[in-house]
Design a protein around this motif. Structure first.
Motif, PDB file in Angstrom:
ATOM      1  N   THR A   1       0.765  -1.318   0.104  1.00  0.00           N
ATOM      2  CA  THR A   1      -0.090  -0.480   0.017  1.00  0.00           C
ATOM      3  C   THR A   1       0.554   0.837   0.059  1.00  0.00           C
ATOM      4  O   THR A   1       0.899   2.157  -0.600  1.00  0.00           O
ATOM      5  CB  THR A   1      -0.988   0.192   1.021  1.00  0.00           C
ATOM      6  OG1 THR A   1      -1.707  -1.258   1.305  1.00  0.00           O
ATOM      7  CG2 THR A   1      -1.808   0.981   1.602  1.00  0.00           C
TER       8      THR A   1
ATOM      9  N   THR B   1      -5.056   5.793  -6.647  1.00  0.00           N
ATOM     10  CA  THR B   1      -6.566   5.706  -5.459  1.00  0.00           C
ATOM     11  C   THR B   1      -7.014   6.342  -5.093  1.00  0.00           C
ATOM     12  O   THR B   1      -6.490   6.685  -3.796  1.00  0.00           O
ATOM     13  CB  THR B   1      -7.049   4.213  -4.862  1.00  0.00           C
ATOM     14  OG1 THR B   1      -8.263   4.459  -4.164  1.00  0.00           O
ATOM     15  CG2 THR B   1      -5.600   3.062  -3.753  1.00  0.00           C
TER      16      THR B   1
ATOM     17  N   ASP C   1      -8.768   6.142  -2.619  1.00  0.00           N
ATOM     18  CA  ASP C   1      -8.777   5.727  -1.036  1.00  0.00           C
ATOM     19  C   ASP C   1      -7.468   6.500  -0.546  1.00  0.00           C
ATOM     20  O   ASP C   1      -7.562   6.751   1.580  1.00  0.00           O
ATOM     21  CB  ASP C   1      -8.249   4.245  -0.937  1.00  0.00           C
ATOM     22  CG  ASP C   1      -9.388   3.184  -1.189  1.00  0.00           C
ATOM     23  OD1 ASP C   1      -9.959   4.122  -1.442  1.00  0.00           O
ATOM     24  OD2 ASP C   1      -9.417   1.585  -0.939  1.00  0.00           O
TER      25      ASP C   1
ATOM     26  N   SER D   1      -9.217   9.250   1.626  1.00  0.00           N
ATOM     27  CA  SER D   1     -10.678   8.922   2.864  1.00  0.00           C
ATOM     28  C   SER D   1      -9.237   8.765   4.001  1.00  0.00           C
ATOM     29  O   SER D   1      -9.447   9.213   5.438  1.00  0.00           O
ATOM     30  CB  SER D   1     -10.761   7.651   2.659  1.00  0.00           C
ATOM     31  OG  SER D   1     -11.581   7.144   3.673  1.00  0.00           O
ATOM     32  N   GLN D   2      -8.098   7.989   3.263  1.00  0.00           N
ATOM     33  CA  GLN D   2      -6.946   8.301   4.486  1.00  0.00           C
ATOM     34  C   GLN D   2      -6.533   9.140   5.190  1.00  0.00           C
ATOM     35  O   GLN D   2      -5.783   9.184   6.287  1.00  0.00           O
ATOM     36  CB  GLN D   2      -5.438   6.864   3.640  1.00  0.00           C
ATOM     37  CG  GLN D   2      -4.836   6.464   4.707  1.00  0.00           C
ATOM     38  CD  GLN D   2      -5.287   6.089   5.614  1.00  0.00           C
ATOM     39  OE1 GLN D   2      -5.508   5.256   5.668  1.00  0.00           O
ATOM     40  NE2 GLN D   2      -4.906   5.535   7.261  1.00  0.00           N
TER      41      GLN D   2
ATOM     42  N   GLN E   1     -16.432   8.974   3.309  1.00  0.00           N
ATOM     43  CA  GLN E   1     -15.393   9.577   2.498  1.00  0.00           C
ATOM     44  C   GLN E   1     -14.877  10.224   3.260  1.00  0.00           C
ATOM     45  O   GLN E   1     -13.843  10.669   3.165  1.00  0.00           O
ATOM     46  CB  GLN E   1     -15.013   9.409   1.058  1.00  0.00           C
ATOM     47  CG  GLN E   1     -13.873  10.323   0.425  1.00  0.00           C
ATOM     48  CD  GLN E   1     -13.536   9.402  -0.301  1.00  0.00           C
ATOM     49  OE1 GLN E   1     -13.184   8.333  -0.041  1.00  0.00           O
ATOM     50  NE2 GLN E   1     -12.135   9.591  -0.649  1.00  0.00           N
TER      51      GLN E   1
ATOM     52  N   ARG F   1     -14.259   5.375   4.513  1.00  0.00           N
ATOM     53  CA  ARG F   1     -15.064   4.555   3.105  1.00  0.00           C
ATOM     54  C   ARG F   1     -13.435   4.357   2.039  1.00  0.00           C
ATOM     55  O   ARG F   1     -12.648   4.935   2.416  1.00  0.00           O
ATOM     56  CB  ARG F   1     -15.340   5.301   1.864  1.00  0.00           C
ATOM     57  CG  ARG F   1     -16.270   4.391   0.828  1.00  0.00           C
ATOM     58  CD  ARG F   1     -16.064   5.644  -0.330  1.00  0.00           C
ATOM     59  NE  ARG F   1     -14.189   6.103  -0.636  1.00  0.00           N
ATOM     60  CZ  ARG F   1     -13.949   5.199  -1.303  1.00  0.00           C
ATOM     61  NH1 ARG F   1     -14.199   4.053  -2.256  1.00  0.00           N
ATOM     62  NH2 ARG F   1     -12.261   5.576  -2.044  1.00  0.00           N
ATOM     63  N   THR F   2     -13.525   2.770   1.978  1.00  0.00           N
ATOM     64  CA  THR F   2     -12.533   2.203   1.635  1.00  0.00           C
ATOM     65  C   THR F   2     -13.020   1.551  -0.143  1.00  0.00           C
ATOM     66  O   THR F   2     -13.980   1.446  -0.067  1.00  0.00           O
ATOM     67  CB  THR F   2     -11.589   1.507   1.913  1.00  0.00           C
ATOM     68  OG1 THR F   2     -12.653   0.165   2.272  1.00  0.00           O
ATOM     69  CG2 THR F   2     -11.310   2.202   3.768  1.00  0.00           C
ATOM     70  N   GLU F   3     -11.396   1.072  -1.281  1.00  0.00           N
ATOM     71  CA  GLU F   3     -12.465   0.445  -1.750  1.00  0.00           C
ATOM     72  C   GLU F   3     -13.045  -0.526  -2.008  1.00  0.00           C
ATOM     73  O   GLU F   3     -14.277  -1.732  -2.292  1.00  0.00           O
ATOM     74  CB  GLU F   3     -10.999   0.570  -3.222  1.00  0.00           C
ATOM     75  CG  GLU F   3     -11.650   0.305  -4.917  1.00  0.00           C
ATOM     76  CD  GLU F   3     -12.366   1.612  -5.094  1.00  0.00           C
ATOM     77  OE1 GLU F   3     -12.675   1.176  -5.636  1.00  0.00           O
ATOM     78  OE2 GLU F   3     -11.591   3.237  -4.797  1.00  0.00           O
TER      79      GLU F   3
ATOM     80  N   GLY G   1     -16.506  -0.039  -1.375  1.00  0.00           N
ATOM     81  CA  GLY G   1     -17.423   1.641  -1.502  1.00  0.00           C
ATOM     82  C   GLY G   1     -18.306   1.026  -2.872  1.00  0.00           C
ATOM     83  O   GLY G   1     -18.862   2.138  -3.450  1.00  0.00           O
TER      84      GLY G   1
END
Lengths: 258, 251
Positions: free
Chosen positions: A152, A229, A231, A234-235, B188, B193-195, B198
């Motif tokens: 990641t 991504t 993501d 979000s992180q 999000q 939210r994560t993939e 998602g």
């Protein structure tokens, strides 16, 4: 094949720019988009006109220097590809291709298609340092890291900092870039010591530079040449919340009160 | 930086305010819908429920103030964010290109503003009764003998108007549309939210919005088609009482 390019010409940051249309000479369809610009520039130079200024460096998709918004999409029609690896075979003979610079107020135009992406450097600087042990080389694999965490972090580290995310976002938000840069270190054991300061300082630098806000539409990840991504956005939000809460309640060392 | 400054001053903080106030408002509209669906039961039921809510006294005002605060913050932050976003891209592109941003996500400000206009009308219509003063005359006697406002009759009378029903349908339609992006977006913004989930979140968001729209649409449609109705006498009684008020010389 031949194409027409409708390209943005602007002398410098202060002057007013506008579109100009140029005909390309006969092109090899396996030329890259930048090579097409090169041959047009050769023609322009021969005619005594100023060549079109554009950013480029490695031309193999790893340096993040090339930019351009081609027909409204940063880095051209493909997914996961930078402008330098977009080839003329992706266009039709006779196409009129619109070429614009990345448009974002924190990225002022220097000339024609070249923009100043210095705010990204400022965000990186704001991220600070990672504490490492100096002296003799540490044992390899001395710090256990799970494969998933390492992968990641590597996904995030794939960001080449080109700024296409900012260019694609309708709000010119830099959240994908900052998300990737924060997550790259915050997920790893080596990045834990400065985790909270890193996210707070980088977000502050991002806001300071005047980037817009994320409206969760994910146009950024759709144009990213490295397929970073969202993501990581979000992180970033999660790390920001945690860091803010911790900072607000945690007791501080006596030296911080001086 | 403390939590309050972080929330109000940073880009991420403002989005978190949008998410949290949005969550409260989603909770409210779902509760409101469930309350409204009691129209399909006996008039006694919804009238008693409305009387119970009215009887909360100071608690009712605390809830109202809290909701008003959430709506206010939601709109204030939306406007602030919109201004900042405009400023960050003062010159737009000649060629526009959208890849994966949903239509709902690109029209949040329009759907939001129309829903705001609807909320104001809705409050004037049923809460303040400014648009329809005759609703003040609509009374119902509960089983225990208490005389309370006849909410059931107000709803039937209100939705008997095709114009009111249409405006209502369009508004809840837009609200559902607003929700279809807003619900998933809030996860999000707070970093949940994560993939990994998602896609499921997207489906939940759309199903929730459709269910919310269906639940709301069924009320005016049932009134218009006569599935929910009241004996004409109760409406006539109100009309008579209103006209007698108007005919009585005042002073």
């Amino acid at each position: 094949m031949k194409v027409k390019i409708k390209v943005w010409r602007q002398k410098n940051q202060e002057s007013k720019g506008g579109f100009k249309v140029y005909d390309s000479p006969e092109l090899n369809s396996n030329m890259s988009f930048l090579e097409m610009l090169d041959v047009i520039n050769e023609d322009l130079t021969d005619q005594g006109e100023e060549p079109i200024a554009f950013d480029h460096d490695c031309r193999e998709g790893i340096c993040g220097t090339c930019s351009l918004v081609i027909d409204g999409k940063p880095h051209g029609p493909h997914q996961g590809v930078a402008t330098c690896q977009t080839y003329m075979r992706s266009f039709e003979d006779g196409d009129i291709i619109t070429v614009e610079p990345f448009r974002a107020d924190p990225f002022p135009i220097i000339k024609d298609l070249v923009v100043n992406r210095k705010p990204f450097d400022k965000i990186i600087q704001a991220g600070g340092f990672v504490t490492v042990r100096t002296g003799s080389a540490p044992d390899a694999n001395a710090i256990p890291i799970s494969k998933e965490v390492a992968d990641t972090a590597m996904d995030a580290a794939a960001c080449i900092g080109c700024g296409a995310c900012v260019a694609a976002c309708k709000n010119a938000s830099a959240m994908l870039f900052v998300g990737a840069k924060v997550s790259q270190l915050n997920g790893l054991p080596q990045g834990q010591a400065e985790k909270d300061n890193r996210v707070l300082n980088m977000v502050a630098a991002m806001d300071e530079a005047g980037f817009g806000n994320c409206t969760n539409q994910y146009e950024c990840s759709a144009v990213c040449p490295k397929l970073i991504t969202h993501d990581f956005i979000s992180q970033l939000n999660r790390d920001f919340v945690a860091a803010t809460v911790r900072k607000s309640f945690k007791s501080k060392p006596s030296t911080a009160k001086l | 930086m403390n939590i309050v400054t972080a929330l109000l001053k940073t880009s991420i903080g403002k989005k978190i305010i949008m998410a949290l106030t949005g969550a409260v408002l989603i909770g409210f509209i779902i509760g409101h819908l469930v309350g409204n669906l009691q129209i399909f039961s006996d008039p006694e039921k919804i009238n008693a429920y409305a009387h119970f809510l009215q009887g909360l006294g100071p608690a009712l005002w605390l809830i109202r103030l809290f909701l008003l605060l959430c709506v206010g913050l939601h709109i204030w932050m939306a406007v602030l964010l919109w201004c900042e976003n405009k400023k960050a891209r003062s010159q737009s592109y000649t060629a526009s290109h959208t890849i994966q941003a949903s239509y709902a996500s690109r029209t949040m400000k329009y759907s939001g503003f129309i829903v705001l206009a609807f909320i104001l009308y809705h409050l004037a219509h049923f809460t303040v009764k400014a648009t329809n003063p005759e609703y003040n005359e609509m009374m119902w006697t509960l089983a225990d003998g208490t005389v309370v406002p006849d909410v059931h009759l107000m709803m039937v009378a209100g939705f008997s108007s095709l114009t009111v029903s249409l405006f209502y349908l369009i508004s809840v339609g837009l609200l559902s549309f607003h929700l279809s992006h807003g619900f998933q977006s809030m996860f999000q913004s707070v970093g949940l939210r994560t993939e990994t989930w998602g896609r499921a979140l997207k489906v939940i968001s759309i199903v929730l919005s459709l269910a919310y729209f269906a639940g709301n649409a069924v009320i005016p449609l049932s009134v218009l088609t006569g599935k929910v109705s009241r004996p004409d006498s109760s409406i006539e009684a109100v009309a008579e009482s209103v006209s007698s008020h108007l005919n009585t010389p005042s002073g």
